[in-house]
Scaffold this motif. Structure first.
Motif, PDB file in Angstrom:
ATOM      1  N   PRO A  99    -126.476-102.909 -97.016  1.00 11.43           N
ATOM      2  CA  PRO A  99    -126.331-103.695 -98.241  1.00 11.43           C
ATOM      3  C   PRO A  99    -125.919-102.870 -99.460  1.00 11.43           C
ATOM      4  O   PRO A  99    -125.271-103.381-100.369  1.00 11.43           O
ATOM      5  N   LYS A 100    -126.285-101.580 -99.477  1.00 12.39           N
ATOM      6  CA  LYS A 100    -125.944-100.755-100.637  1.00 12.39           C
ATOM      7  C   LYS A 100    -124.444-100.487-100.704  1.00 12.39           C
ATOM      8  O   LYS A 100    -123.806-100.659-101.749  1.00 12.39           O
ATOM      9  N   SER A 101    -123.881-100.071 -99.584  1.00 17.70           N
ATOM     10  CA  SER A 101    -122.443 -99.773 -99.563  1.00 17.70           C
ATOM     11  C   SER A 101    -121.595-100.993 -99.227  1.00 17.70           C
ATOM     12  O   SER A 101    -120.365-100.937 -99.295  1.00 17.70           O
ATOM     13  N   ARG A 102    -122.263-102.100 -98.836  1.00 16.89           N
ATOM     14  CA  ARG A 102    -121.578-103.333 -98.445  1.00 16.89           C
ATOM     15  C   ARG A 102    -120.554-103.077 -97.328  1.00 16.89           C
ATOM     16  O   ARG A 102    -119.424-103.569 -97.367  1.00 16.89           O
ATOM     17  N   SER A 103    -120.970-102.286 -96.360  1.00 16.64           N
ATOM     18  CA  SER A 103    -120.089-101.937 -95.247  1.00 16.64           C
ATOM     19  C   SER A 103    -120.936-101.798 -93.985  1.00 16.64           C
ATOM     20  O   SER A 103    -122.176-101.823 -94.029  1.00 16.64           O
ATOM     21  N   TYR A 104    -120.237-101.632 -92.844  1.00 16.06           N
ATOM     22  CA  TYR A 104    -120.910-101.504 -91.560  1.00 16.06           C
ATOM     23  C   TYR A 104    -120.895-100.047 -91.120  1.00 16.06           C
ATOM     24  O   TYR A 104    -119.860 -99.378 -91.188  1.00 16.06           O
ATOM     25  N   THR A 105    -122.042 -99.550 -90.655  1.00 18.48           N
ATOM     26  CA  THR A 105    -122.169 -98.153 -90.234  1.00 18.48           C
ATOM     27  C   THR A 105    -121.800 -98.013 -88.764  1.00 18.48           C
ATOM     28  O   THR A 105    -121.865 -98.976 -87.992  1.00 18.48           O
ATOM     29  N   ASP A 106    -121.468 -96.795 -88.387  1.00 14.58           N
ATOM     30  CA  ASP A 106    -121.091 -96.502 -87.007  1.00 14.58           C
ATOM     31  C   ASP A 106    -122.283 -96.094 -86.151  1.00 14.58           C
ATOM     32  O   ASP A 106    -122.247 -96.233 -84.930  1.00 14.58           O
ATOM     33  N   ASN A 107    -123.329 -95.576 -86.766  1.00 15.04           N
ATOM     34  CA  ASN A 107    -124.502 -95.101 -86.036  1.00 15.04           C
ATOM     35  C   ASN A 107    -125.356 -96.292 -85.609  1.00 15.04           C
ATOM     36  O   ASN A 107    -126.364 -96.621 -86.233  1.00 15.04           O
TER      37      ASN A 107
END
Length: 470
Positions: free
Chosen positions: A325-333
């Motif tokens: 939610p902070k970066s408004r993106s999806y992580t790879d890990n």
């Protein structure tokens, strides 16, 4: 056997239900005899029937079969057209004052009989005959929902599972159940897991096996065995209750997500909304009126909408865990986070339980012979343990039908299919050479005979089989 307590269970077309116990299940009860006996004891007026009334109602005076005085078999499990069968006309009974003609072995004079005939004729001539009032026809919905009563074990389990979920949902909404409020989607998936296990053939085989092993001893009280039998035959109530509850929890999760719109993504909301729509469609197709009038529609919607929803649940879990939610993106890990979540393990169990029976589907040769125009006998190779039921299908993705299995346990087994639907009628008119089967058979009501020391099986018509426990 007089002091033995008996309980009766019935199974029809793969659905089983409990029938209320009766003091003597083999008693022949005639209503007229009871009426006359009560009249003689009370000293009230006796009754006289005209000769043609005896002829017309001979089946009531001299019953040709055992009359059931307890709750009748629900037509919603078998033939919904039972309301088309008109009830027999009520008896024309003339009430005579004490001192008049009495029923029994007493002889009546012709004068008395003529007097009665004249009296009845004058009564009919005084008042114009009213046209018979047509009897209100019971709706199919009332037959399906109410025919077996309002407090069956199935409906009690449905209400219980729904009540517990509603209670937890109310506590979560009022802030008294913080864990459920923060994990509303998890509770929705947990309900889907519960309803899946209630219909998992492999899981139920294990449950039935352990039940017989643990409670099959003669030391276990009969009441406990009866209660467990009723419970295992009514797990569909939990299945239905958890299905409705999963929808309620998902709606609650969506409401909370929309309130916190800034900390989630549009993709998550769209996927969750699609899952909710599919669950609502599946529940609507499983409504009793739709299910029993359009069974193939119900089965296909239940199957394909359920599979689609399961795939979207996996997408929902991956999107939810990987979204930051902070970066408004999806992580790879993703891997390390995924195996630490309860949602992952619940969904994995659901997937395995659903896939396992389909991995055992095989197309096998069969020998179908028609014993009459109303039934067919299907023979398979290989023995099967007693009390097991099986499913067969002409096309595995379209429809499946469950039947009881008769087997010597060694070389072969058979199914007896009554010609009541399109598929079963085609077995008589066009006997197939091959059918699709699931090699993982499921345990049903006959398997539970191993719980009891003494059992009497009573096969009846229309696919029913009663068994009495002593």
């Amino acid at each position: 056997m007089e002091n033995a307590s008996t309980v009766r269970f019935s199974s029809c077309r793969g659905v089983a239900f409990e029938i209320k116990p009766h003091a003597n299940p083999f008693a022949v009860v005639t209503t007229d005899q009871n009426r006359y006996a009560n009249a003689e004891r009370e000293g009230t007026s006796s009754r006289f029937r005209l000769p043609w009334d005896f002829m017309r109602n001979a089946s009531k005076v001299f019953p040709t079969s055992i009359q059931h005085s307890m709750s009748r078999a629900s037509s919603h499990f078998c033939d919904l057209d039972s309301d088309n069968e008109e009830e027999e006309e009520k008896d024309d009974i003339f009430y005579l004052e004490e001192g008049g003609i009495k029923e029994g072995n007493e002889e009546h004079s012709e004068t008395d009989e003529k007097a009665i005939l004249a009296s009845s004729a004058s009564k009919h001539s005084e008042k114009p005959q009213q046209p018979p009032v047509p009897k209100k026809r019971a709706s199919r919905l009332s037959i399906i929902l109410l025919d077996q009563g309002l407090f069956t074990v199935y409906k009690r389990l449905f209400v219980l599972s729904l009540f517990l979920n509603v209670l937890a949902l109310v506590l979560a909404a009022t802030g008294n159940f913080v864990y459920a409020r923060n994990r509303a989607a998890l509770f929705s998936i947990a309900n889907i897991l519960a309803l899946t296990l209630c219909r998992s053939e492999a899981f139920l085989r294990i449950v039935f096996y352990l039940t017989v092993k643990l409670l099959g001893n003669s030391v276990v009280p009969l009441r406990i065995k009866i209660a467990v039998t009723s419970l295992l035959q009514s797990l569909g109530g939990i299945h239905s209750g958890c299905g409705i509850s999963s929808i309620a929890w998902l709606i609650y999760a969506l409401v909370l997500t929309l309130k916190d719109r800034d900390n989630t993504s549009t993709a998550i909301i769209v996927v969750a909304s699609t899952i909710l729509s599919l669950l609502c469609l599946t529940s609507a197709a499983a409504f009793p009126l739709v299910r029993h009038l359009h069974h193939n529609v119900f089965e296909r919607v239940h199957r394909f909408a359920g599979w689609t929803a399961l795939g979207l649940v996996w997408a929902f879990i991956i999107l939810t865990i990987s979204y930051d939610p902070k970066s408004r993106s999806y992580t790879d890990n993703l891997g390390s986070k995924l195996i630490k979540t309860q949602e992952f393990w619940f969904t994995l169990t659901i997937t395995v339980a659903i896939l396992l029976p389909w991995l055992t589907v095989r197309r096998v040769p069969v020998d179908v012979s028609s014993l009459s125009g109303h039934a067919s006998l299907i023979k398979f190779r290989g023995g099967v343990k007693a009390g097991i039921l099986g499913r067969i299908s002409p096309s595995p993705l379209s429809e499946w039908h469950a039947f009881g299995i008769i087997s010597d346990g060694k070389t072969s087994h058979m199914m007896l299919a009554g010609a009541v639907g399109d598929f079963t009628k085609s077995l008589v008119s066009k006997p197939p050479t091959h059918l699709w089967v699931r090699t993982v058979n499921f345990a049903g009501l006959p398997y539970l005979v191993n719980l009891y020391d003494k059992v009497l099986l009573v096969p009846l018509v229309r696919g029913f089989a009663y068994f009495y426990r002593f």
